[in-house]
Scaffold this motif. Structure first.
Motif, PDB file in Angstrom:
ATOM      1  N   ILE A 255       0.757  -1.065   0.124  1.00 24.30           N
ATOM      2  CA  ILE A 255       0.080   0.120   0.086  1.00 24.30           C
ATOM      3  C   ILE A 255       1.043   0.953  -0.209  1.00 24.30           C
ATOM      4  O   ILE A 255       1.771   1.411   0.912  1.00 24.30           O
ATOM      5  N   ASN A 256       0.679   2.232  -1.197  1.00 22.97           N
ATOM      6  CA  ASN A 256       1.662   3.221  -1.265  1.00 22.97           C
ATOM      7  C   ASN A 256       3.471   2.815  -1.182  1.00 22.97           C
ATOM      8  O   ASN A 256       4.198   3.142  -0.441  1.00 22.97           O
ATOM      9  N   ASP A 257       3.984   1.330  -1.998  1.00 22.89           N
ATOM     10  CA  ASP A 257       4.721   0.944  -1.740  1.00 22.89           C
ATOM     11  C   ASP A 257       5.091   0.566  -0.627  1.00 22.89           C
ATOM     12  O   ASP A 257       6.724   0.371  -0.841  1.00 22.89           O
ATOM     13  N   ARG A 258       4.706   0.062   0.214  1.00 24.85           N
ATOM     14  CA  ARG A 258       4.788  -0.238   1.756  1.00 24.85           C
ATOM     15  C   ARG A 258       4.376  -1.514   1.810  1.00 24.85           C
ATOM     16  O   ARG A 258       3.332  -1.785   2.001  1.00 24.85           O
ATOM     17  N   LEU A 259       5.387  -2.691   2.402  1.00 18.57           N
ATOM     18  CA  LEU A 259       4.741  -3.853   2.456  1.00 18.57           C
ATOM     19  C   LEU A 259       3.895  -4.069   4.173  1.00 18.57           C
ATOM     20  O   LEU A 259       4.864  -3.611   4.933  1.00 18.57           O
ATOM     21  N   VAL A 260       2.650  -3.980   3.806  1.00 20.31           N
ATOM     22  CA  VAL A 260       1.698  -4.634   4.772  1.00 20.31           C
ATOM     23  C   VAL A 260       1.243  -5.307   5.393  1.00 20.31           C
ATOM     24  O   VAL A 260       0.715  -5.978   3.872  1.00 20.31           O
ATOM     25  N   GLU A 261       0.389  -5.580   6.048  1.00 20.79           N
ATOM     26  CA  GLU A 261      -0.851  -6.206   6.193  1.00 20.79           C
ATOM     27  C   GLU A 261      -1.832  -5.500   6.203  1.00 20.79           C
ATOM     28  O   GLU A 261      -2.074  -4.625   7.009  1.00 20.79           O
ATOM     29  N   CYS A 262      -2.998  -6.184   5.695  1.00 17.61           N
ATOM     30  CA  CYS A 262      -4.672  -5.726   6.145  1.00 17.61           C
ATOM     31  C   CYS A 262      -5.053  -6.928   6.070  1.00 17.61           C
ATOM     32  O   CYS A 262      -5.979  -8.058   4.909  1.00 17.61           O
ATOM     33  N   GLY A 263      -5.622  -7.866   7.377  1.00 16.90           N
ATOM     34  CA  GLY A 263      -6.138  -8.101   7.903  1.00 16.90           C
ATOM     35  C   GLY A 263      -8.152  -8.664   7.061  1.00 16.90           C
ATOM     36  O   GLY A 263      -8.853  -9.854   6.496  1.00 16.90           O
ATOM     37  N   ALA A 264      -9.183  -7.805   7.036  1.00 13.83           N
ATOM     38  CA  ALA A 264      -9.894  -8.214   6.756  1.00 13.83           C
ATOM     39  C   ALA A 264      -9.876  -7.934   4.946  1.00 13.83           C
ATOM     40  O   ALA A 264     -11.056  -8.616   4.619  1.00 13.83           O
ATOM     41  N   SER A 288      -0.648  -4.277  -5.631  1.00 14.12           N
ATOM     42  CA  SER A 288      -0.297  -2.540  -5.119  1.00 14.12           C
ATOM     43  C   SER A 288      -1.826  -2.144  -5.334  1.00 14.12           C
ATOM     44  O   SER A 288      -2.355  -1.920  -6.139  1.00 14.12           O
ATOM     45  N   ILE A 289      -1.731  -1.571  -3.884  1.00 17.22           N
ATOM     46  CA  ILE A 289      -2.988   0.201  -4.174  1.00 17.22           C
ATOM     47  C   ILE A 289      -1.921   1.379  -3.576  1.00 17.22           C
ATOM     48  O   ILE A 289      -1.245   1.525  -3.080  1.00 17.22           O
ATOM     49  N   LYS A 290      -2.937   1.969  -4.669  1.00 13.69           N
ATOM     50  CA  LYS A 290      -2.236   3.603  -4.032  1.00 13.69           C
ATOM     51  C   LYS A 290      -3.424   4.294  -3.863  1.00 13.69           C
ATOM     52  O   LYS A 290      -4.787   4.277  -3.911  1.00 13.69           O
ATOM     53  N   LEU A 291      -3.654   4.636  -2.178  1.00 14.61           N
ATOM     54  CA  LEU A 291      -4.301   5.696  -2.162  1.00 14.61           C
ATOM     55  C   LEU A 291      -3.887   7.186  -1.535  1.00 14.61           C
ATOM     56  O   LEU A 291      -2.819   7.022  -1.062  1.00 14.61           O
ATOM     57  N   PRO A 292      -4.446   8.505  -1.412  1.00 12.59           N
ATOM     58  CA  PRO A 292      -4.159   9.341  -0.430  1.00 12.59           C
ATOM     59  C   PRO A 292      -3.258   8.949   0.934  1.00 12.59           C
ATOM     60  O   PRO A 292      -3.992   8.371   2.084  1.00 12.59           O
ATOM     61  N   PRO A 293      -1.926   9.661   1.421  1.00 13.88           N
ATOM     62  CA  PRO A 293      -1.862   8.936   2.241  1.00 13.88           C
ATOM     63  C   PRO A 293      -2.848   9.423   3.364  1.00 13.88           C
ATOM     64  O   PRO A 293      -2.598   8.852   4.388  1.00 13.88           O
ATOM     65  N   GLU A 294      -3.780  10.660   4.162  1.00 15.81           N
ATOM     66  CA  GLU A 294      -4.086  11.061   4.670  1.00 15.81           C
ATOM     67  C   GLU A 294      -5.428   9.576   4.887  1.00 15.81           C
ATOM     68  O   GLU A 294      -5.962   9.832   5.850  1.00 15.81           O
ATOM     69  N   HIS A 295      -6.003   8.565   3.792  1.00 16.05           N
ATOM     70  CA  HIS A 295      -6.178   8.301   4.226  1.00 16.05           C
ATOM     71  C   HIS A 295      -5.534   6.510   4.585  1.00 16.05           C
ATOM     72  O   HIS A 295      -6.837   5.823   4.999  1.00 16.05           O
ATOM     73  N   ILE A 296      -4.684   6.873   5.580  1.00 13.58           N
ATOM     74  CA  ILE A 296      -3.980   5.545   5.978  1.00 13.58           C
ATOM     75  C   ILE A 296      -3.376   5.614   7.724  1.00 13.58           C
ATOM     76  O   ILE A 296      -2.889   6.525   7.778  1.00 13.58           O
ATOM     77  N   ASP A 297      -4.593   4.873   8.352  1.00 10.67           N
ATOM     78  CA  ASP A 297      -3.921   5.051   9.758  1.00 10.67           C
ATOM     79  C   ASP A 297      -2.613   3.853  10.265  1.00 10.67           C
ATOM     80  O   ASP A 297      -3.027   2.533   9.728  1.00 10.67           O
ATOM     81  N   VAL A 298      -1.642   4.276  10.207  1.00 14.23           N
ATOM     82  CA  VAL A 298      -0.488   3.326  10.226  1.00 14.23           C
ATOM     83  C   VAL A 298       0.314   3.046  11.500  1.00 14.23           C
ATOM     84  O   VAL A 298       0.991   2.421  11.303  1.00 14.23           O
ATOM     85  N   ASN A 299      -0.631   3.542  12.673  1.00 15.73           N
ATOM     86  CA  ASN A 299      -0.171   3.947  14.233  1.00 15.73           C
ATOM     87  C   ASN A 299      -0.950   2.651  14.367  1.00 15.73           C
ATOM     88  O   ASN A 299      -0.494   2.255  15.270  1.00 15.73           O
TER      89      ASN A 299
END
Length: 726
Positions: A255-264, A288-299
């Motif tokens: 997501i936005n070029d960062r390797l992450v996980e999304c359980g849902a 690969s998903i691209k979306l506005p940075p403000e739409h992501i909660d990385v914490n």
């Protein structure tokens, strides 16, 4: 010299405190040492060696590196070395590493005559950077990871080696960042375990890293949305088709070029594959998903491994629908690769020489098989000449031959005509479902939004600008019925911890019926009914297990039930009613719906009962039988209200310890708000609240997402009150 050499730790503003007791015995709080705070923060970010490698890889990629190599010793505990040809040092995780390991940074920028080297320990630079010889880029070396965290280090030493996890991590980076060369090897090894070269094709990168068998079974999928009121995102990737077979899922998500996980998202994709592909094969997913940075909660996670998205349900649903559509189109037929052997020896020899003199697509030379390990079939050719024993059909004959699926179907029908007829009956029932589907209701089901439960039976839905009340019991019953037919003979199992005796289950159901109907059947008659039903079900146990995943052991115990809908377990309090239904309605002993002889014939394995019946009648009876069983299972798995009354309404009076009314009050009863807390059976109340809360959660998160994917509402639902427009 590279920038940010004097990086500092930022433990996310967390203040760690501890308490002690002063001379007066009063507890006092004081701040922990800064070194302890930083070590705690570092332990949260760098949880194991693979976490450190991930942070270093992202730092190198952020520095515009075109080549990254990783060297690992003892799973990363003794040494992790990451070298790149980029510029600049970024990332706060570097500071965390200096608190849990000995870090050495060597760097040089373009145009400099020499580089610089700095070492760190306990978060402090040990001395000023020293000039040294270096190649362009940066090399970060972490030694003795977790040297000051004995418990963590001992745990990792006793667990499996982290090296396979590091290799898997680098493979995932390699197929996303296709313009970067990646390599990874163990310390002391002669060759790299991962070696990928830059390419312009994502599919070529997957082929190089994961192999040809994976790449040739992938389909491209794309989804985009640009609606500010709903969601804004773009997704592209590759998903495996029906020919791909694997024991476990592989999901690579950036997501936005960062390797992450999304359980849902992962659960939603698994549901689609489990229901669409045969035997619930595990998929390969790159996305690969691209979306506005403000739409992501990385914490969400200290290592930012898992993220949460704005409008996540909408995004997941759209991606899920796109994958389902792609899979259903690809699942119409399966492809089998055919290899033709050229009968010309000269061509075969020249091709083998040519292939041996050129490197393979993966970058390594093809290895020649030793002669002594090959089968010799010709004295003039030690390599074999196996092609001499193969007959090659002309191309015209190949084009005119029947397709492989038809041949297999014909062979299967000759070997087991009964099984083929069974499948024909199921296919007819599925075609009836498709033909009776109501198009408007299908649009509502596929595109509705769940609002909440209006009462114990009806859920409130929104479709476009309209509100609907939907009967959850009817919808779930029909969904389960359709799923039973679609999963026919391919059920996973729910294993009961303690096998349940059929006679006891049937007796429980008969007594419950007597209470509900105020009947006066004596116990002897009930026992006779239970005995007859048990024997009939035991006689049909083989067929019930083979086709519907219902296992009855030789002693007459129910030991296994089918999984009709993933992530959902039926209400086990309704098992007695279900078993009684199997004996009465399905097996035809005391049939309320009187399918009778048709059911008996259907379950006769030796076929002797069918000797005097015409094939058309046999097929009709078999179809009725399967339809009846599917309906019985569907009714059992439906989302009925729990047997305990709903405590959120008038049912609260059920949980009182004292009668809800007194002689002085006459017929006036207490309301739910008037019930004293001391008068309530708390354990029973807690159990009821848990059951009802679990049901509502399952309706929202399991039933309705599955309905959007699989349910085809019949025309009858438009008039029988299943959907009511508000």
């Amino acid at each position: 010299m590279r920038d940010y050499m004097n990086f500092k730790s930022k433990p996310d503003g967390v203040t760690r405190i501890s308490s002690e007791t002063n001379s007066q015995g009063t507890p006092r709080i004081h701040r922990l040492d800064e070194a302890v705070v930083n070590r705690i923060a570092a332990g949260e970010v760098i949880q194991r060696p693979v976490s450190a490698v991930k942070e270093l890889l992202e730092n190198s990629i952020d520095a515009d590196s075109s080549s990254i190599s990783v060297l690992v010793k003892d799973g990363g505990l003794k040494l992790i070395q990451v070298s790149d040809d980029g510029h600049g040092i970024r990332g706060e995780a570097l500071a965390s590493m200096t608190y849990v390991g000995h870090v050495t940074v060597t760097t040089i920028t373009k145009g400099q005559l020499h580089g610089y080297r700095a070492t760190y320990k306990d978060g402090v630079m040990e001395h000023e950077p020293k000039a040294c010889a270096a190649v362009k880029g940066t090399q970060i070396m972490i030694e003795n990871l977790f040297y000051n965290m004995s418990a963590r280090r001992k745990t990792l030493q006793n667990s499996a080696d982290d090296y396979p996890k590091i290799v898997d991590l680098i493979c995932r980076f390699a197929i996303h960042h296709i313009s970067v060369n990646f390599s990874c090897r163990k310390h002391g090894a002669a060759r790299a375990d991962v070696h990928s070269v830059s390419t312009s094709s994502r599919l070529d990168a997957i082929r190089s890293v994961y192999g040809v068998s994976v790449a040739q079974n992938l389909m491209e999928v794309e989804v985009s949305e640009d609606d500010p009121s709903s969601s804004i995102f773009e997704m592209d990737g590759f998903i495996s088709n029906s020919n791909y077979i694997a024991k476990k899922i592989t999901m690579v998500l950036f997501i936005n070029d960062r390797l992450v996980e999304c359980g849902a998202l992962k659960r939603a994709i698994e549901i689609v594959y489990a229901a669409t592909l045969p035997k619930a094969s595990k998929p390969f997913i790159y996305m690969s998903i691209k979306l506005p940075p403000e739409h992501i909660d990385v914490n969400v996670h200290p290592t930012k491994r898992e993220v949460s998205l704005l409008n996540q349900e909408v995004i997941v649903e759209k991606i899920q629908s796109a994958i389902e559509s792609k899979l259903r189109n690809s699942n119409d037929s399966r492809t089998f690769q055919e290899q033709r052997v050229d009968p010309s020896p000269s061509v075969s020899i020249s091709m083998s020489k040519e292939s041996s003199s050129h490197p393979s697509s993966s970058g390594s030379k093809s290895q020649k098989v030793p002669v002594q390990k090959m089968v010799r079939t010709d004295s003039q050719d030690p390599a074999g000449r196996l092609h001499a024993y193969l007959q090659v059909k002309p191309s015209s004959q190949l084009q005119g031959s029947s397709c492989l699926a038809s041949v297999r179907s014909a062979i299967r029908q000759r070997r087991n005509p009964r099984e083929t007829a069974d499948l024909t009956s199921i296919q007819e029932l599925i075609r009836e479902i498709d033909s009776s589907c109501h198009s408007e209701l299908l649009d509502i089901v596929r595109n509705c939004s769940y609002i909440g439960m209006a009462d114990d039976v009806f859920a409130l839905l929104q479709h476009n600008t309209h509100l609907y009340l939907a009967n959850v019991i009817n919808l779930s019953k029909e969904l389960m019925y359709q799923q039973v037919l679609r999963r026919f003979a391919h059920f996973s199992a729910i294993q009961l911890s303690d096998p349940a005796p059929l006679p006891e289950l049937i007796m429980l159901a008969l007594k419950e019926e007597e209470l509900n109907t105020e009947g006066d059947e004596n116990d002897d008659l009930k026992e006779k009914i239970a005995e007859m039903n048990t024997e009939m079900i035991k006689q049909k146990a083989e067929m019930l297990e083979e086709y519907f995943g219902i296992q009855i052991d030789p002693n007459g115990n129910l030991s296994r039930l089918p999984i009709v809908l993933d992530q959902y377990t039926p209400d086990m309090d309704r098992v007695p009613e279900f078993v009684l239904c199997l004996g009465n309605d399905v097996c035809g002993v005391i049939s309320r719906r009187q399918v009778g002889y048709a059911d008996y014939v259907c379950f006769s394995r030796n076929g002797s009962s069918e000797a005097n019946l015409c094939p058309g009648l046999i097929g009709m009876m078999r179809k009725i039988c399967f339809q009846t069983i599917a309906a019985a299972i569907g009714n059992f798995y439906a989302f009925h209200p729990p047997l305990l009354p709903n405590p959120s309404g008038d049912g609260m009076q059920f949980y009182q310890r004292v009668p809800s009314r007194t002689p002085e009050e006459g017929d006036a009863s207490k309301s739910a708000d008037d019930v004293n807390k001391d008068e309530v059976e708390h354990e029973l109340l807690l159990e009821a609240e848990s059951c009802w809360a679990q049901r509502e959660w399952s309706i929202q998160h399991v039933l309705f997402p599955s309905m959007r994917l699989f349910l085809k509402p019949p025309t009858s639902m438009a008039t029988n009150g299943t959907f009511v427009k508000v």
